[in-house]
Design a protein around this motif. Structure first.
Motif, PDB file in Angstrom:
ATOM      1  N   ASN A  71       3.452   1.491 -51.495  1.00 35.13           N
ATOM      2  CA  ASN A  71       4.657   0.711 -51.043  1.00 35.13           C
ATOM      3  C   ASN A  71       5.122   1.207 -49.838  1.00 35.13           C
ATOM      4  OD1 ASN A  71       6.735  -1.592 -50.616  1.00 35.13           O
ATOM      5  ND2 ASN A  71       5.950  -2.675 -52.949  1.00 35.13           N
ATOM      6  N   ALA A  72       4.924   0.998 -48.852  1.00 33.12           N
ATOM      7  CA  ALA A  72       5.452   1.996 -47.692  1.00 33.12           C
ATOM      8  C   ALA A  72       7.440   1.135 -48.016  1.00 33.12           C
ATOM      9  CB  ALA A  72       5.325   1.832 -46.189  1.00 33.12           C
ATOM     10  N   ASP A  73       7.553   0.127 -47.748  1.00 34.59           N
ATOM     11  CA  ASP A  73       8.888  -0.238 -47.700  1.00 34.59           C
ATOM     12  C   ASP A  73       9.375   0.302 -49.152  1.00 34.59           C
ATOM     13  OD1 ASP A  73       7.822  -3.493 -46.849  1.00 34.59           O
ATOM     14  OD2 ASP A  73       8.442  -1.807 -45.509  1.00 34.59           O
ATOM     15  N   PHE A  74       9.181   0.429 -50.400  1.00 36.36           N
ATOM     16  CA  PHE A  74       9.459   0.461 -52.096  1.00 36.36           C
ATOM     17  C   PHE A  74       9.993   1.913 -51.818  1.00 36.36           C
ATOM     18  CE2 PHE A  74      10.179   0.632 -55.780  1.00 36.36           C
ATOM     19  CZ  PHE A  74       9.877   2.049 -56.468  1.00 36.36           C
ATOM     20  N   LEU A  75       8.724   2.626 -50.872  1.00 36.53           N
ATOM     21  CA  LEU A  75       9.344   4.154 -50.398  1.00 36.53           C
ATOM     22  C   LEU A  75      11.052   4.587 -50.389  1.00 36.53           C
ATOM     23  CD1 LEU A  75       6.262   5.583 -50.389  1.00 36.53           C
ATOM     24  CD2 LEU A  75       7.493   6.363 -52.121  1.00 36.53           C
ATOM     25  N   LYS A  76      11.047   3.172 -48.478  1.00 30.33           N
ATOM     26  CA  LYS A  76      11.958   3.934 -47.426  1.00 30.33           C
ATOM     27  C   LYS A  76      12.837   3.444 -48.262  1.00 30.33           C
ATOM     28  CE  LYS A  76       9.171   3.238 -43.731  1.00 30.33           C
ATOM     29  NZ  LYS A  76       8.486   2.788 -42.322  1.00 30.33           N
ATOM     30  N   ASN A  77      12.855   2.191 -49.530  1.00 28.95           N
ATOM     31  CA  ASN A  77      14.441   1.802 -49.988  1.00 28.95           C
ATOM     32  C   ASN A  77      14.498   2.983 -51.384  1.00 28.95           C
ATOM     33  OD1 ASN A  77      14.590  -0.596 -49.482  1.00 28.95           O
ATOM     34  ND2 ASN A  77      13.403  -1.226 -50.408  1.00 28.95           N
ATOM     35  N   MET A  78      14.007   3.642 -51.479  1.00 29.07           N
ATOM     36  CA  MET A  78      14.240   4.766 -52.650  1.00 29.07           C
ATOM     37  C   MET A  78      14.471   5.659 -52.598  1.00 29.07           C
ATOM     38  SD  MET A  78      14.233   3.609 -56.305  1.00 29.07           S
ATOM     39  CE  MET A  78      14.037   5.264 -56.412  1.00 29.07           C
ATOM     40  N   PHE A  79      14.265   6.218 -50.626  1.00 30.74           N
ATOM     41  CA  PHE A  79      14.056   7.533 -50.493  1.00 30.74           C
ATOM     42  C   PHE A  79      16.439   8.377 -50.152  1.00 30.74           C
ATOM     43  CE2 PHE A  79      14.006  11.093 -47.741  1.00 30.74           C
ATOM     44  CZ  PHE A  79      14.554  11.751 -47.087  1.00 30.74           C
ATOM     45  N   PRO A  80      17.373   7.263 -49.819  1.00 31.56           N
ATOM     46  CA  PRO A  80      18.349   7.337 -49.783  1.00 31.56           C
ATOM     47  C   PRO A  80      19.603   7.740 -51.638  1.00 31.56           C
ATOM     48  CG  PRO A  80      18.300   5.181 -48.897  1.00 31.56           C
ATOM     49  CD  PRO A  80      17.067   5.735 -49.435  1.00 31.56           C
ATOM     50  N   LYS A  81      17.975   7.413 -52.451  1.00 25.75           N
ATOM     51  CA  LYS A  81      18.696   7.347 -53.701  1.00 25.75           C
ATOM     52  C   LYS A  81      18.444   8.919 -54.148  1.00 25.75           C
ATOM     53  CE  LYS A  81      20.147   2.782 -55.317  1.00 25.75           C
ATOM     54  NZ  LYS A  81      21.670   2.515 -54.694  1.00 25.75           N
ATOM     55  N   ILE A  82      17.764   9.580 -53.288  1.00 31.70           N
ATOM     56  CA  ILE A  82      16.552  10.153 -54.165  1.00 31.70           C
ATOM     57  C   ILE A  82      17.394  11.679 -53.688  1.00 31.70           C
ATOM     58  CG2 ILE A  82      14.739  12.032 -54.347  1.00 31.70           C
ATOM     59  CD1 ILE A  82      13.790   9.272 -55.300  1.00 31.70           C
ATOM     60  N   GLU A  83      17.761  12.992 -54.809  1.00 35.33           N
ATOM     61  CA  GLU A  83      18.149  14.135 -54.774  1.00 35.33           C
ATOM     62  C   GLU A  83      16.991  15.144 -54.411  1.00 35.33           C
ATOM     63  OE1 GLU A  83      21.993  14.492 -54.835  1.00 35.33           O
ATOM     64  OE2 GLU A  83      21.060  15.669 -55.314  1.00 35.33           O
TER      65      GLU A  83
END
Lengths: 292, 126
Positions: free
Chosen positions: B30-42
């Motif tokens: 799910n590309a959208d999910f990944l794009k949303n998560m990216f800023p929250k990941i170290e």
């Protein structure tokens, strides 16, 4: 083992023992349902009432459904078998972390998440709400649905909720409280204390506090937009329904198959009803926002 | 996302992985999910964790422009969602304390001596 260690162990064992039978009869939400006080509630209404409880709590707190403003990361503090976690993760398309003291609950919660295609969105761990294993400011929504009553140190509990909340995040606490004390009272009356103590022993609850106590704690942490309400009238059908379900043939035989902790818990249910009827026990919601 | 919460530990994130048994699970992309998560990941923490599980395909650094690349997204997806630690431990980078992981569930409970409780400390002196 210190007093708090014993309480933790008791809570873990109580839920390890009783989660299965609860889920069997009531499903994966381990909290009160929200009912319309004017309508009679039939057994089939209870599951939708439990879902309504979640939605009413979100509405009360003013959590936005807007795609840009909705929470993207949430924490479920005292998650049971993950009913709220999975519901909220699905509703907001968000990532959810959840903690419980019961290893069996955590296991079951993860299995349910996997079977519902949510293993990537929700993750469960065994952890202490008073020492949350998360860095500061991680979550847009901090959710505590009927777990606050288990916390022996309300100050620590609330400050951990505030710590892990991100700037601008919403904190929602739904919990059992005792009635607010009047200005002239230093404590509850002796018979009230006695009733609460019996309930505490059966459900591994430490000392109770009032809704006003929670509001004061949130104020002392400079949280904003603090709101609270007494929802006791909206949950009134719940305990009689739980008692009725325990008295069915399935209920009784299941109870005998679990253990003493669960049976003791079941026997204490009429005490909860008594507490509500005396206006001693309040079903409270307290919400607030962390400053930006 | 978990961090070590032993009192006094200032550098409790990221936890290192000790892998006894890891599992790869199929998760829908799910590309959208990944794009949303990216800023929250170290990102560095994710790279190190993936490496401990034997996955070395992630670039050492990542920027949001890379989210436009399907190839990058697939690697991100694999590391974030498909690699699971079943048995092993999470280790505090500062104290070396092990938090066991069993059947995919981490146990983050602290022992009593790891929790600084002012009253408890004072009482224990008498």
């Amino acid at each position: 083992m210190g007093k708090e260690g014993e309480l933790q162990k008791g809570i873990a064992e109580f839920y390890d023992e009783s989660s299965g039978i609860w889920e069997d009869i009531w499903g994966d939400h381990m909290h009160h349902g929200f009912y319309d006080p004017k309508l009679p509630a039939s057994l089939s209404d209870h599951r939708s009432a439990q879902i309504r409880m979640i939605e009413e709590a979100l509405a009360f707190a003013g959590v936005s459904e807007d795609l840009l403003k909705r929470p993207k990361s949430l924490v479920d503090v005292g998650c049971g078998i993950g009913g709220s976690s999975r519901y909220l993760a699905r509703k907001y398309g968000a990532k959810c972390q959840a903690i419980t003291l019961s290893p069996i609950q955590a296991q079951r919660a993860q299995a349910l998440a996997a079977s519902q295609g949510l293993a990537d969105s929700v993750s469960f761990q065994v952890a202490d709400a008073l020492e949350q294993p998360f860095p500061d400011g991680k979550f847009d929504l901090v959710w505590s649905m009927e777990s606050g009553e288990h916390m022996p140190d309300k100050t620590k509990f609330v400050s951990e909720l505030a710590r892990v909340a991100a700037p601008g995040a919403t904190i929602i606490i739904v919990t059992w409280c005792h009635r607010d004390l009047s200005p002239s009272e230093g404590s509850l009356k002796p018979d009230e204390e006695k009733l609460l103590k019996k309930i505490c022993d059966a459900y591994y609850l430490p000392a109770w506090c009032s809704t006003a106590d929670y509001v004061n704690l949130l104020q002392s942490l400079s949280l904003q937009d603090i709101k609270s309400a007494d929802w006791s009238e909206y949950v009134a059908p719940f305990w009689p329904a739980v008692i009725r379900s325990a008295l069915t043939w399935k209920g009784v035989t299941s109870l005998f198959r679990t253990g003493w902790k669960t049976i003791k818990g079941a026997l204490a249910m009429p005490l909860m009803m008594k507490g509500y009827n005396k206006n001693l026990i309040k079903f409270a919601i307290i919400t607030c926002r962390k400053p930006e | 996302m978990l961090s070590c919460n032993i009192k006094g530990v200032t550098n409790g994130f990221p936890l290192r992985l000790e892998v006894e048994k890891s599992v790869e699970k199929e998760v829908d992309f799910n590309a959208d999910f990944l794009k949303n998560m990216f800023p929250k990941i170290e990102w560095k923490a994710l790279v190190d964790a993936a490496r401990s599980m034997g996955y070395t395909e992630l670039p050492n650094e990542a920027e949001s422009q890379m989210l436009d690349s399907e190839e990058f997204l697939k690697k991100f997806h694999h590391a974030l969602l498909q690699l699971h630690l079943e048995e092993g431990a999470l280790i505090c980078p500062e104290t070396g304390r092990r938090f066991p992981v069993s059947k995919g569930i981490p146990n983050m409970l602290l022992h009593e001596d790891e929790v600084f409780d002012e009253v408890y400390q004072i009482e224990s002196q008498f």
